[in-house]
Write an enzyme that holds these catalytic residues in place. Structure first.
Site, mmCIF file in Angstrom:
data_model
loop_
_atom_site.group_PDB
_atom_site.id
_atom_site.type_symbol
_atom_site.label_atom_id
_atom_site.label_comp_id
_atom_site.label_asym_id
_atom_site.label_seq_id
_atom_site.Cartn_x
_atom_site.Cartn_y
_atom_site.Cartn_z
ATOM 1 N N PRO A 87 39.700 33.567 34.594
ATOM 2 C CA PRO A 87 38.696 33.397 35.421
ATOM 3 C C PRO A 87 38.813 32.543 36.169
ATOM 4 C CG PRO A 87 37.849 33.346 32.939
ATOM 5 C CD PRO A 87 39.331 33.683 32.802
ATOM 6 N N GLU A 114 38.992 31.445 22.649
ATOM 7 C CA GLU A 114 38.056 30.906 23.862
ATOM 8 C C GLU A 114 38.636 30.230 24.856
ATOM 9 O OE1 GLU A 114 34.325 29.700 24.411
ATOM 10 O OE2 GLU A 114 34.999 30.799 22.709
ATOM 11 N N ARG A 151 49.841 51.634 42.794
ATOM 12 C CA ARG A 151 49.480 52.584 43.811
ATOM 13 C C ARG A 151 50.107 52.253 45.242
ATOM 14 N NH1 ARG A 151 45.079 51.829 46.709
ATOM 15 N NH2 ARG A 151 44.431 54.075 46.932
ATOM 16 N N ASP A 166 42.550 52.859 52.882
ATOM 17 C CA ASP A 166 41.789 52.557 51.871
ATOM 18 C C ASP A 166 40.743 51.689 52.217
ATOM 19 O OD1 ASP A 166 43.268 53.856 49.916
ATOM 20 O OD2 ASP A 166 44.510 51.761 49.371
#
Ligand code: ADE
Length: 231
Positions: A87, A114, A151, A166
């Site tokens: 993150p 963690e 893709r 897209d």
């Protein structure tokens, strides 16, 4: 393209990459995906790959040693683009997927626990986050990256399924789609789509795409307007 996924939970990855478009692309040898359980590279007799944090605190920390040993055992690891899912990484986006789809070999590390030992960072080229929320591990994030990248590889989607249209590919959200029936519970397909007039359909779709982006994603719309103003 080859993708090597380093994970402690191969069963979170393997069933997913056997399905649908990714499964077919693998079957047709358009891509190769290897999933490696890096627990196998632990030197600990109980195959532990985590330990308590120096300095104290809650939770366990992923150790550097098994990760680096697993990484070095991958053929071609020196040349591969090595990605850490976290993150704390750079926010993932369609342009990033486009860039990754051109790589020859990606190695993706899925963290767990963690956190991971800070020294792991030195062995990776880039860090990617799929959004501002914390997952239980990097596996789901790695699958997002794999799916969105694969893709875009030529020949992976049906040849008439263009990803040039897209959402995000030109910085705008995609226009609305309709299929049969022409009317359902009072909602009708816009007349223009039934007209067979290709130019009118293209203008309608472009206008809807812009309108939708403006309403739902003012941030993308602003960048679009800025790009239009450039000489
Ligand atoms: N691992 C845990 N949360 C993540 C996120 N948001 N993106 C990438 N990897 C992660």
């Amino acid at each position: 393209m080859k993708i090597t996924v380093l994970t402690l939970f191969p069963d979170m990855i393997t069933p997913v990459i056997g399905q649908s478009i990714i499964g077919r692309a693998r079957y047709e040898n358009k891509i190769q995906i290897d999933v490696i359980d890096y627990r196998a590279y632990s030197l600990n007799k109980h195959q532990k790959v985590d330990d308590a944090p120096y300095g104290g605190g809650a939770g366990m920390v992923l150790q550097v040693e098994p990760v680096v040993r697993a990484l070095r055992a991958i053929e071609g690891h020196e040349k591969a683009l090595k990605i850490l899912m976290t993150p704390q990484g750079e926010p993932y986006s369609q342009p990033r997927a486009q860039a990754l789809s051109k790589a020859d070999h990606l190695i993706i590390l899925c963290g767990h626990y963690e956190g991971f030992d800070e020294r792991i960072r030195a062995y990776f080229d880039t860090e990617i986050s799929i959004g501002d929320y914390v997952l239980t591990g990097g596996e789901v994030a790695a699958l997002v990256l794999i799916d969105s990248t694969i893709r875009l590889i030529p020949g992976v989607l049906n040849k008439d399924a263009s990803h040039e249209e897209d959402s995000f590919s030109d910085g705008l959200l995609e226009y609305p789609h309709y299929t049969r029936p022409p009317t359902f519970e009072g909602q009708s397909v816009p007349e223009v789509l039934l007209s067979g007039h290709h130019q009118a359909i293209a203008s309608y779709r472009r206008a809807e795409s812009i309108k939708r982006t403006r309403k739902r994603r003012p941030d993308l719309y602003e960048s679009y307007v800025k790009r239009q103003k450039k000489p």
